[in-house]
Write a protein that holds these residues in place. Structure first.
Motif, PDB file in Angstrom:
ATOM      1  N   SER A 182      -0.497  -3.840  -9.030  1.00 51.94           N
ATOM      2  CA  SER A 182       0.419  -4.752  -9.658  1.00 51.94           C
ATOM      3  C   SER A 182       1.782  -3.986  -9.573  1.00 51.94           C
ATOM      4  O   SER A 182       2.820  -4.712  -9.120  1.00 51.94           O
ATOM      5  CB  SER A 182       0.040  -5.393 -10.768  1.00 51.94           C
TER       6      SER A 182
ATOM      7  N   ALA B 158       2.840  -3.617  -6.024  1.00 55.58           N
ATOM      8  CA  ALA B 158       3.161  -4.987  -5.417  1.00 55.58           C
ATOM      9  C   ALA B 158       4.659  -5.166  -5.806  1.00 55.58           C
ATOM     10  O   ALA B 158       5.459  -5.610  -4.992  1.00 55.58           O
ATOM     11  CB  ALA B 158       2.293  -6.018  -5.778  1.00 55.58           C
ATOM     12  N   THR B 159       5.125  -5.088  -7.115  1.00 54.18           N
ATOM     13  CA  THR B 159       6.309  -5.287  -7.534  1.00 54.18           C
ATOM     14  C   THR B 159       7.646  -4.203  -7.011  1.00 54.18           C
ATOM     15  O   THR B 159       8.494  -4.859  -6.528  1.00 54.18           O
ATOM     16  CB  THR B 159       6.623  -4.956  -9.181  1.00 54.18           C
TER      17      THR B 159
ATOM     18  N   TYR C  70       8.091  -5.547  -3.346  1.00 61.35           N
ATOM     19  CA  TYR C  70       8.920  -6.815  -3.611  1.00 61.35           C
ATOM     20  C   TYR C  70      10.317  -6.634  -3.582  1.00 61.35           C
ATOM     21  O   TYR C  70      11.103  -6.994  -2.928  1.00 61.35           O
ATOM     22  CB  TYR C  70       8.312  -7.682  -4.586  1.00 61.35           C
TER      23      TYR C  70
ATOM     24  N   SER D  69       2.849  -3.883   2.823  1.00 64.58           N
ATOM     25  CA  SER D  69       2.162  -5.004   2.294  1.00 64.58           C
ATOM     26  C   SER D  69       1.025  -5.333   3.104  1.00 64.58           C
ATOM     27  O   SER D  69      -0.157  -5.585   2.708  1.00 64.58           O
ATOM     28  CB  SER D  69       2.757  -6.304   1.724  1.00 64.58           C
TER      29      SER D  69
ATOM     30  N   GLU E  53      -3.375 -11.707  -4.934  1.00 60.51           N
ATOM     31  CA  GLU E  53      -2.092 -11.540  -5.210  1.00 60.51           C
ATOM     32  C   GLU E  53      -1.422 -10.677  -3.983  1.00 60.51           C
ATOM     33  O   GLU E  53      -0.390 -10.972  -3.853  1.00 60.51           O
ATOM     34  CB  GLU E  53      -1.910 -10.913  -6.713  1.00 60.51           C
TER      35      GLU E  53
ATOM     36  N   LEU F  21       1.578 -11.841  -1.870  1.00 61.65           N
ATOM     37  CA  LEU F  21       2.656 -11.036  -1.587  1.00 61.65           C
ATOM     38  C   LEU F  21       2.958 -10.940  -0.132  1.00 61.65           C
ATOM     39  O   LEU F  21       4.134 -11.160   0.318  1.00 61.65           O
ATOM     40  CB  LEU F  21       2.515  -9.560  -2.355  1.00 61.65           C
TER      41      LEU F  21
ATOM     42  N   TYR G  46       2.731 -14.534  -7.073  1.00 58.31           N
ATOM     43  CA  TYR G  46       3.031 -14.207  -5.556  1.00 58.31           C
ATOM     44  C   TYR G  46       2.322 -15.189  -4.950  1.00 58.31           C
ATOM     45  O   TYR G  46       2.813 -15.981  -4.123  1.00 58.31           O
ATOM     46  CB  TYR G  46       2.526 -12.656  -5.449  1.00 58.31           C
TER      47      TYR G  46
END
Lengths: 122, 422
Positions: free
Chosen positions: B187, B190-191, B194, B222, B234, B238, B294
């Motif tokens: 996670s 992923a942030t 983003y 990604s 998730e 994303l 996401y």
């Protein structure tokens, strides 16, 4: 005789191409496809979405649904052609026309055992 | 074929895996980077002559590791050589790479995840995380990153050096994470991806074309992350979100670099191929019935992308999705976005009532005043609208944002003039 040409390539490399590079590649491949079509050799052509979009169904009484392939570091099936050629020799020559336009990857020729473009036949 | 373009593309594609494996061996970023650099140099020398290896990544890991071990041996001739049971020295290169490949294949996923995770260490501020990831994982030069962030090369050099120093000082876990440790790492990564995408997308200053590569890089990473963790909804979300947003890139600015709002965009300019891939991922993710931020944002983007023209937009579905997002992750920004859907569904008065309580929290937020101004305009509260737009201009992050608001102000001006003359 129907042959399939299965296009394998490292997906990481293929998705690293810029849009312009990719478009240019598609234009070159379409030129070959036009030639094959005019010779009556070209069947269906498919380009597959990235393997990340894949869903796997494991056969059995209670089929299991599994996402995508697990971490693969080599080449993936990214698309395929069906061609109609009188001999393997001719199929190889045909695949070479495509191979010359592609920067990397492997083309696999597999003779088609059953081909039914309209699904179930009467 | 072994042309230079192929080698270049191969080195870029192999970079995360190879660097990740070298980092596992050496546990120091600089050492891993040096080893990777050396392996690349040898590849550039060897591959054109001997032909490409069967597995380029395994070759690079093997060569990089041996180079670094030689360095260690050279520097510590007096001390005992490090234990080396894994590498058999007297065999052909192929057997050796095969051995290395077996050793590394098992670590593949966690190596790359660790490499990404190192870059988004919680001790690092967001801008350092993104810069470090671009330098380390993507292999962009400091010059390229500096250009994208609109700072001088020396400032960027300093930022990256500082980030590396912080990581060295921090305690980065090098053991293979178990399932419970994996989730928070995933996670965090992923942030960071983003953020990287947004850095390119929202263009907080600067012109668009130097930033598109940031969006493309975020998408590439990604997809890589999703290949490693193919059943994480998730991560599907994303990926889908980035793909669908990026699909609109060429419609977002007009020829004069003015912002074109979603509803005014020429939808024929949207990239249908990217949208189709995004939709496939959203559909796949939603099957898991484990909604997350996401996935919901991707689903909202998907609804927009499926409307042939702005008037066809399914605002009720968008409102519903924002409500779920609000309940999962309450945030004034989410409520602000939902207000757009509410305005379409139930009119500007209701939407305005929804966003007014957010004033305290969003008092420094450009979009808050932009939307407020637009809603007040629709309600014919011209003076208040003008005040809101003025505030928005003062908070604009880019010239394009300010220009867009100025259009609204000009329109208000013209309307009031025509009213007076009427």
């Amino acid at each position: 005789m129907l042959y399939s040409i299965l296009c394998y390539e490292s997906e990481a490399l293929a998705s690293g191409r810029t849009r312009q590079e990719d478009d240019a590649l598609m234009v070159r491949l379409r030129t070959v496809q036009q030639k094959l079509k005019s010779e009556g050799k070209l069947g269906p052509v498919a380009r597959l979405m990235p393997t990340t979009t894949a869903t796997h169904i494991r056969s059995g009484k209670d089929p299991m649904v599994v996402d995508g392939p697990f971490a693969e570091t080599k080449e993936q099936l990214l698309g395929f052609y069906v061609i109609d050629c009188p001999s393997l020799e001719d199929a190889i020559e045909t695949a070479k026309l495509l191979a010359r336009e592609k920067p990397h990857g492997t083309l696999e020729i597999r003779p088609v055992a059953v081909f039914n473009p309209v699904g179930v036949s009467q | 074929m072994t042309d230079m373009a192929w080698i270049d593309a191969t080195l870029t594609a192999a970079r995360p895996q190879v660097l990740g494996a070298l980092l596992r061996y050496f546990r120091v970023l600089d050492a891993a980077e040096d080893a990777f650099q050396e392996a690349c140099l040898r590849a550039l020398k060897n591959w054109p002559v001997k032909g490409p290896p069967r597995d380029p990544a395994a070759w690079l890991i093997f060569v990089g590791r041996n180079f670094a071990l030689d360095e260690v041996r050279r520097r510590s001739k007096q001390t005992e050589l490090p234990a080396d049971e894994e590498i058999v020295t007297d065999e052909t290169e192929d057997t050796q790479t095969e051995l290395a490949e077996r050793l590394d294949a098992a670590h593949y996923r966690d190596d790359i995840l660790r490499l990404l995770f190192v870059c988004c260490h919680p001790d690092l501020p967001a801008t350092q995380q993104v810069a470090l990831a671009l330098r380390i994982v993507s292999g962009l030069t400091v010059k390229e990153i500096a250009r994208a962030f609109l700072v001088s090369e020396s400032a960027m050099e300093q930022r990256i050096t500082r980030a590396k120093a912080r990581i060295t000082a921090a305690d980065v876990p090098f053991d293979t994470p178990g399932a419970p440790e994996r989730a928070p790492r995933l996670s965090a990564v992923a942030t960071m991806l983003y953020l990287l995408f947004n850095e390119g997308y929202s263009a907080s200053g600067g012109n668009a074309h130097v930033r598109v590569p940031l969006c493309e890089e975020a998408i590439r990473l990604s997809r890589l992350l999703l290949r490693l963790f193919p059943s994480e909804p998730e991560i599907m979300g994303l990926s889908a979100l980035l793909l669908i947003q990026h699909a609109r890139a060429s419609a977002r600015l007009d020829a004069e670099n003015n912002i074109v709002l979603l509803e005014d965009q020429d939808r024929s300019l949207w990239d249908r191929e990217l949208i189709a891939e995004g939709l496939a991922l959203v559909e796949k993710a939603l099957r898991h019935r484990r909604p997350g931020p996401y996935q919901l944002q991707a689903a909202i983007a998907a609804v927009h992308s499926q409307a042939a023209k702005a008037a066809d937009t399914d605002w009720a579905e968008i409102d519903r999705l924002y409500q779920i997002l609000e309940s999962l992750q309450p945030s004034p920004v989410v409520t602000l976005n939902r207000a757009v859907a509410v305005a379409k569904l139930r009119g500007p008065a209701e939407a305005l009532a929804m966003i007014e309580p957010l004033a305290a929290k969003l008092g420094g937020y450009f979009y808050f005043f932009g939307l407020k101004g637009a809603l007040l305009t629709q309600l014919n509260r011209t003076d208040e609208a003008r005040t809101a737009f003025d505030r928005a201009i003062s908070l604009a992050n880019t010239a394009a944002e300010a220009a867009h608001i100025r259009l609204h102000l000009d329109r208000l001006q013209k309307e009031s003039e025509s009213e007076r003359s009427a």
